[in-house]
Design a protein around this motif. Structure first.
Motif, PDB file in Angstrom:
ATOM      1  N   UNK A   1     -15.571  20.411 -39.782  1.00  0.00           N
ATOM      2  CA  UNK A   1     -15.475  21.402 -38.720  1.00  0.00           C
ATOM      3  C   UNK A   1     -16.312  20.947 -37.530  1.00  0.00           C
ATOM      4  N   UNK A   2     -15.860  21.280 -36.322  1.00  0.00           N
ATOM      5  CA  UNK A   2     -16.507  20.802 -35.095  1.00  0.00           C
ATOM      6  C   UNK A   2     -17.993  21.119 -35.041  1.00  0.00           C
ATOM      7  N   UNK A   3     -18.370  22.301 -35.496  1.00  0.00           N
ATOM      8  CA  UNK A   3     -19.763  22.740 -35.361  1.00  0.00           C
ATOM      9  C   UNK A   3     -20.620  22.397 -36.575  1.00  0.00           C
ATOM     10  N   UNK A   4     -20.047  21.664 -37.532  1.00  0.00           N
ATOM     11  CA  UNK A   4     -20.788  21.337 -38.745  1.00  0.00           C
ATOM     12  C   UNK A   4     -21.663  20.108 -38.539  1.00  0.00           C
ATOM     13  N   UNK A   5     -22.870  20.144 -39.102  1.00  0.00           N
ATOM     14  CA  UNK A   5     -23.779  18.986 -39.044  1.00  0.00           C
ATOM     15  C   UNK A   5     -23.490  18.005 -40.174  1.00  0.00           C
ATOM     16  N   UNK A   6     -22.553  18.360 -41.058  1.00  0.00           N
ATOM     17  CA  UNK A   6     -22.248  17.544 -42.224  1.00  0.00           C
ATOM     18  C   UNK A   6     -21.689  16.179 -41.826  1.00  0.00           C
ATOM     19  N   UNK A   7     -20.932  16.145 -40.739  1.00  0.00           N
ATOM     20  CA  UNK A   7     -20.326  14.880 -40.298  1.00  0.00           C
ATOM     21  C   UNK A   7     -21.393  13.841 -39.986  1.00  0.00           C
ATOM     22  N   UNK A   8     -22.385  14.202 -39.170  1.00  0.00           N
ATOM     23  CA  UNK A   8     -23.435  13.258 -38.780  1.00  0.00           C
ATOM     24  C   UNK A   8     -24.204  12.756 -39.996  1.00  0.00           C
ATOM     25  N   UNK A   9     -24.450  13.634 -40.938  1.00  0.00           N
ATOM     26  CA  UNK A   9     -25.174  13.249 -42.150  1.00  0.00           C
ATOM     27  C   UNK A   9     -24.372  12.227 -42.951  1.00  0.00           C
ATOM     28  N   UNK A  10     -23.058  12.467 -43.082  1.00  0.00           N
ATOM     29  CA  UNK A  10     -22.203  11.556 -43.852  1.00  0.00           C
ATOM     30  C   UNK A  10     -22.053  10.201 -43.153  1.00  0.00           C
ATOM     31  N   UNK A  11     -21.844  10.238 -41.838  1.00  0.00           N
ATOM     32  CA  UNK A  11     -21.686   8.995 -41.083  1.00  0.00           C
ATOM     33  C   UNK A  11     -22.938   8.129 -41.192  1.00  0.00           C
ATOM     34  N   UNK A  12     -24.100   8.764 -41.152  1.00  0.00           N
ATOM     35  CA  UNK A  12     -25.352   8.003 -41.213  1.00  0.00           C
ATOM     36  C   UNK A  12     -25.555   7.327 -42.559  1.00  0.00           C
TER      37      UNK A  12
ATOM     38  N   UNK B   1     -22.838   6.249 -44.530  1.00  0.00           N
ATOM     39  CA  UNK B   1     -21.586   5.609 -44.929  1.00  0.00           C
ATOM     40  C   UNK B   1     -21.806   4.183 -45.427  1.00  0.00           C
ATOM     41  N   UNK B   2     -22.647   3.446 -44.733  1.00  0.00           N
ATOM     42  CA  UNK B   2     -22.938   2.072 -45.152  1.00  0.00           C
ATOM     43  C   UNK B   2     -23.586   2.051 -46.538  1.00  0.00           C
ATOM     44  N   UNK B   3     -24.480   3.018 -46.761  1.00  0.00           N
ATOM     45  CA  UNK B   3     -25.146   3.135 -48.060  1.00  0.00           C
ATOM     46  C   UNK B   3     -24.137   3.414 -49.167  1.00  0.00           C
ATOM     47  N   UNK B   4     -23.189   4.342 -48.929  1.00  0.00           N
ATOM     48  CA  UNK B   4     -22.185   4.673 -49.942  1.00  0.00           C
ATOM     49  C   UNK B   4     -21.288   3.476 -50.237  1.00  0.00           C
ATOM     50  N   UNK B   5     -20.875   2.769 -49.199  1.00  0.00           N
ATOM     51  CA  UNK B   5     -20.030   1.591 -49.403  1.00  0.00           C
ATOM     52  C   UNK B   5     -20.739   0.532 -50.240  1.00  0.00           C
ATOM     53  N   UNK B   6     -22.011   0.334 -49.961  1.00  0.00           N
ATOM     54  CA  UNK B   6     -22.784  -0.650 -50.714  1.00  0.00           C
ATOM     55  C   UNK B   6     -22.973  -0.209 -52.161  1.00  0.00           C
ATOM     56  N   UNK B   7     -23.222   1.095 -52.346  1.00  0.00           N
ATOM     57  CA  UNK B   7     -23.421   1.640 -53.687  1.00  0.00           C
ATOM     58  C   UNK B   7     -22.178   1.472 -54.551  1.00  0.00           C
ATOM     59  N   UNK B   8     -20.995   1.652 -53.947  1.00  0.00           N
ATOM     60  CA  UNK B   8     -19.743   1.646 -54.704  1.00  0.00           C
ATOM     61  C   UNK B   8     -19.013   0.308 -54.673  1.00  0.00           C
ATOM     62  N   UNK B   9     -19.602  -0.681 -54.036  1.00  0.00           N
ATOM     63  CA  UNK B   9     -18.977  -2.003 -53.963  1.00  0.00           C
ATOM     64  C   UNK B   9     -18.673  -2.593 -55.344  1.00  0.00           C
TER      65      UNK B   9
END
Length: 371
Positions: free
Chosen positions: A117-128, A130-138
């Protein structure tokens, strides 16, 4: 009910393995038992006319966890536990595809989008992260699977960017279950519907099974009842109802892929040029932790509102059908696959990921008897 000599002799005598629950897990358990024991007598019991619970009620997502869902899991699970869960889901989908074939289940890999949702802070948290998640699941996927993409589907009140999972897919739940049932029938597995197991008791080398109509015995008992397992075993599984609706066909529907919103509590996809949309149990967890199928005004109104205002804001549509399914949840997302007692085994608590892990949990359940 009193069984006749013929009924008892044909269906309920000299049973080697009895599985309770003919969903994805139960059917895969039966099929694996047939591979391991070609001459065994295998009986599969189902309380409904069709498989109850969630196996024929779900949205047909071949998903492994959205970014926000995985980050939420990491607050209550270790990294090792989360990686193991995702690996089970990934390997489970591959096993399902291998066993039945992509064309049979109409498997399509269009990827999955997480919307914010536009007003949600969840997006910024997930984007920050993303690199960590990709590395974790590689180690699971062998590649980076999460990437930022611009939303291009005409949604309203949604952040302009999404988080895209490149390997997420979808399938036709009805075709999948029909294929599993046909495979079980061809493997000489006796599937009996409309029989509710109410209790069981171990007696020496056998298990005495009580149903709502008659009693019988089996050498080994496997419980694959997921959300309903609390009625038979004392494991940490609670029922979780999921409500779903689907529209009538919509001309020129361009939405393609699977979509997650609000940490996965809402989800939708295109199937047969219709929008299948489900979720909302987070609006009232207490009421949705139930064994009862059914719909509530609160959740159905929420689904309709989001469908009209967010997903299809400029497209006329009509609701064609509504339904609900019962999942098996717990404080931990790790499925419970264990030996309950000498001759009783269970594979339950699939955590809303039955499509992804049902095949592999059924296989693991069957193989417990070898240990």
């Amino acid at each position: 009910m009193q069984l006749s000599y013929w009924e008892y002799k044909t269906w309920f005598s000299d049973i080697d393995f009895t599985i309770v629950g003919s969903g994805i897990t139960g059917l895969n358990c039966a099929l694996q038992l047939r591979k391991n024991y070609p001459r065994a007598k295998i009986v599969l019991l189902e309380k409904g006319m069709l498989p109850q619970g969630a196996s024929t009620k779900n949205a047909g997502f071949a998903c492994f966890g959205s970014a926000s869902e995985l980050l939420s899991d990491l607050r209550t699970h270790t990294e090792e536990e989360v990686v193991h869960l995702v690996r089970q889901r990934w390997e489970g989908i591959q096993l399902l595809r291998k066993n039945l074939g992509d064309s049979i289940i109409d498997f399509q890999q269009h990827g999955g989008y997480e919307l914010f949702l536009e007003k949600s802070s969840l997006y910024d948290d997930c984007i920050s992260k993303l690199e960590y998640l990709n590395e974790l699941l590689l180690p699971v996927f062998g590649k980076n699977v999460f990437e930022k993409r611009e939303s291009s589907f005409g949604f309203r009140s949604i952040h302009k960017n999404t988080i895209f999972h490149t390997l997420e897919g979808q399938l036709d739940t009805g075709k999948m279950m029909s294929a599993l049932l046909l495979k079980a029938s061809r493997d000489n597995i006796l599937l009996l519907n409309s029989i509710t197991v109410t209790a069981y008791e171990e007696a020496n080398t056998k298990v005495l099974i009580e149903t709502d109509g008659f009693n019988f015995s089996t050498k080994k008992l496997f419980l694959a009842t997921n959300g309903f397992s609390k009625r038979l075993i004392n494991e940490k599984v609670r029922p979780a109802r999921a409500q779903v609706l689907i529209t009538k066909p919509i001309e020129n529907l361009s939405i393609k892929g699977t979509f997650h919103l609000d940490e996965g509590y809402y989800y939708f996809r295109n199937i047969d040029n219709r929008i299948l949309f489900g979720g909302g149990r987070n609006l009232n967890f207490d009421e949705e932790n139930t064994f009862k199928f059914g719909l509530t005004d609160e959740i159905q109104e929420s689904l309709e509102h989001i469908l009209k205002k967010v997903i299809l804001p400029n497209t006329a549509h009509e609701i064609d059908r509504r339904w609900s399914g019962i999942m098996g949840m717990g404080h931990q997302k790790k499925p419970i696959v264990k030996q309950v007692s000498e001759n009783v085994f269970c594979g339950v608590r699939l955590g809303g990921m039955g499509i992804a892990i049902g095949s592999i949990i059924g296989k693991e359940l069957a193989e417990l008897v070898n240990k």
